[in-house]
Motif scaffolding. Sequence first.
Motif, short mmCIF file in Angstrom:
data_model
loop_
_atom_site.label_atom_id
_atom_site.label_comp_id
_atom_site.label_asym_id
_atom_site.label_seq_id
_atom_site.Cartn_x
_atom_site.Cartn_y
_atom_site.Cartn_z
N LEU A 29 66.91 56.36 -39.92
CA LEU A 29 67.66 55.16 -40.89
C LEU A 29 68.18 54.55 -39.99
O LEU A 29 69.22 55.53 -40.20
N PHE A 30 67.99 53.42 -39.37
CA PHE A 30 69.34 52.81 -39.43
C PHE A 30 69.92 52.06 -39.36
O PHE A 30 69.15 50.92 -40.61
N MET A 31 70.86 51.61 -39.69
CA MET A 31 71.78 50.69 -39.87
C MET A 31 72.67 50.61 -38.67
O MET A 31 73.22 50.36 -38.14
N LEU A 32 72.85 48.86 -39.65
CA LEU A 32 73.69 47.87 -38.48
C LEU A 32 74.67 47.39 -38.57
O LEU A 32 74.31 46.77 -39.95
N LEU A 49 75.14 59.51 -49.38
CA LEU A 49 73.55 59.74 -49.78
C LEU A 49 73.01 60.94 -49.91
O LEU A 49 73.07 62.20 -49.64
N GLU A 50 72.01 60.78 -50.79
CA GLU A 50 71.37 62.73 -51.66
C GLU A 50 70.49 62.28 -50.17
O GLU A 50 70.10 64.07 -50.21
N GLY A 51 69.34 61.73 -50.27
CA GLY A 51 67.97 62.42 -49.02
C GLY A 51 68.61 62.83 -48.34
O GLY A 51 69.64 62.81 -47.13
N ASP A 52 67.48 63.83 -47.02
CA ASP A 52 67.89 63.69 -45.73
C ASP A 52 67.41 62.97 -45.25
O ASP A 52 65.98 62.91 -44.84
N TRP A 53 68.74 62.35 -44.43
CA TRP A 53 67.78 60.82 -43.92
C TRP A 53 68.80 61.63 -42.28
O TRP A 53 69.53 62.10 -42.05
N HIS A 54 68.18 60.42 -40.74
CA HIS A 54 68.89 60.53 -39.73
C HIS A 54 69.34 59.50 -39.88
O HIS A 54 68.54 58.92 -39.39
N ARG A 121 60.40 49.58 -44.40
CA ARG A 121 61.97 49.28 -46.01
C ARG A 121 62.45 48.07 -45.16
O ARG A 121 63.31 49.02 -43.93
N PHE A 122 63.68 47.49 -45.77
CA PHE A 122 64.35 46.29 -44.97
C PHE A 122 65.35 46.46 -46.34
O PHE A 122 64.95 45.88 -46.43
N VAL A 123 66.78 46.94 -45.85
CA VAL A 123 67.60 46.49 -46.81
C VAL A 123 68.68 45.31 -46.34
O VAL A 123 69.50 45.61 -45.02
N LEU A 286 69.88 52.85 -52.24
CA LEU A 286 69.16 53.42 -50.56
C LEU A 286 68.42 54.39 -50.88
O LEU A 286 67.59 53.97 -50.52
N ASP A 287 68.70 55.86 -51.97
CA ASP A 287 68.29 56.66 -50.90
C ASP A 287 67.24 55.84 -52.73
O ASP A 287 66.04 56.66 -52.43
N ASP A 288 66.99 55.01 -53.62
CA ASP A 288 66.06 54.68 -54.78
C ASP A 288 65.19 54.40 -54.14
O ASP A 288 63.48 53.99 -53.59
N PHE A 289 65.58 53.11 -53.14
CA PHE A 289 64.21 52.01 -52.68
C PHE A 289 63.73 52.16 -51.23
O PHE A 289 62.53 52.44 -51.35
#
Length: 294
Positions: A29-32, A49-54, A121-123, A286-289
């Motif tokens: 997951l890239f955060m800018l 965040l509850e999801g399993d993310w890098h 996906r884009f947030v 974020l986790d839901d989307f």
Amino acid sequence: MTPSRSEFLTVRGLRTHVRHWGRDGAPKLFMLHGWMDVGASFQFVVDHLEGDWHVIAPDWRGFGLTERSGADTYWFPDYLADLEALLLHYQPEGQVDLVGHSMGGNIAGIYAGVRPARIRRFVNLEGFGLKSAVPEDAPGRYATWLDQLQAPPEMRGYPTLQAVAARLQKTNPRLTDERAAFLAGHWSARNAAGEWEILGDPVHKRASPLPYHADDIMACWRRITAPVLWVEAADTNMWLWLGGREAGRLEVDRRMTNLADVTAKMLPDAGHMLHHDQPAMLAALLDDFLGRGR
């Protein structure tokens, strides 16, 4: 706090700092980050965040611990090229998830339209863009840029880290003492004079000679095929850059119509730095989307 680690790599000739959270091998997951901010600014969201993310959060050129360009002007298209280089390095194949705040949202939005097949996906966190320029603005804009080139820009120094934290809280009164202290330690560093100086190239403070053409940006947005999560803050001050609250609201709504698949959310009791003000609410969105690490 969720532990993070730093990495440095060369991106288009500049030594670039990238902050990582999470497990190697987890979905990326890239955060800018936005203007005059740093990648570490997403710490509070990552903590929830509850999801399993890098999570991978670079410092843009001339911000944070990333090398400064050495030029007298930063050119916006360079951020697009830097983003592509980073994505090719960390995820050369397949689709990516992008989260961008403010300037980072602008960069990610353009990129998502230029490389639509690359985005899953884009947030967009308040990456509205600026008020569109008109031709009559051009002479004054060029004159301002030329005038500013005559004097080197400077960053104000602060005597202590506590003073930096107090400055952050003056800008954003919602910041707790703990969060302000954390941000101050990543947002500034001691300079040669022994003062604490913001880790942003003062050249960023100069006006750009290039106009902002909203219609060009909207042409990119119309090519985005990925679902978009559009997140606003209820108490944002972004209207200042869009001609005022009433005109800005109409323009933001108009711009959103250029996104084919968009879900809009409003975060209560939050200003423009919504990732600082409501990190738990934002992390849940974020986790839901994004699918909690898919």
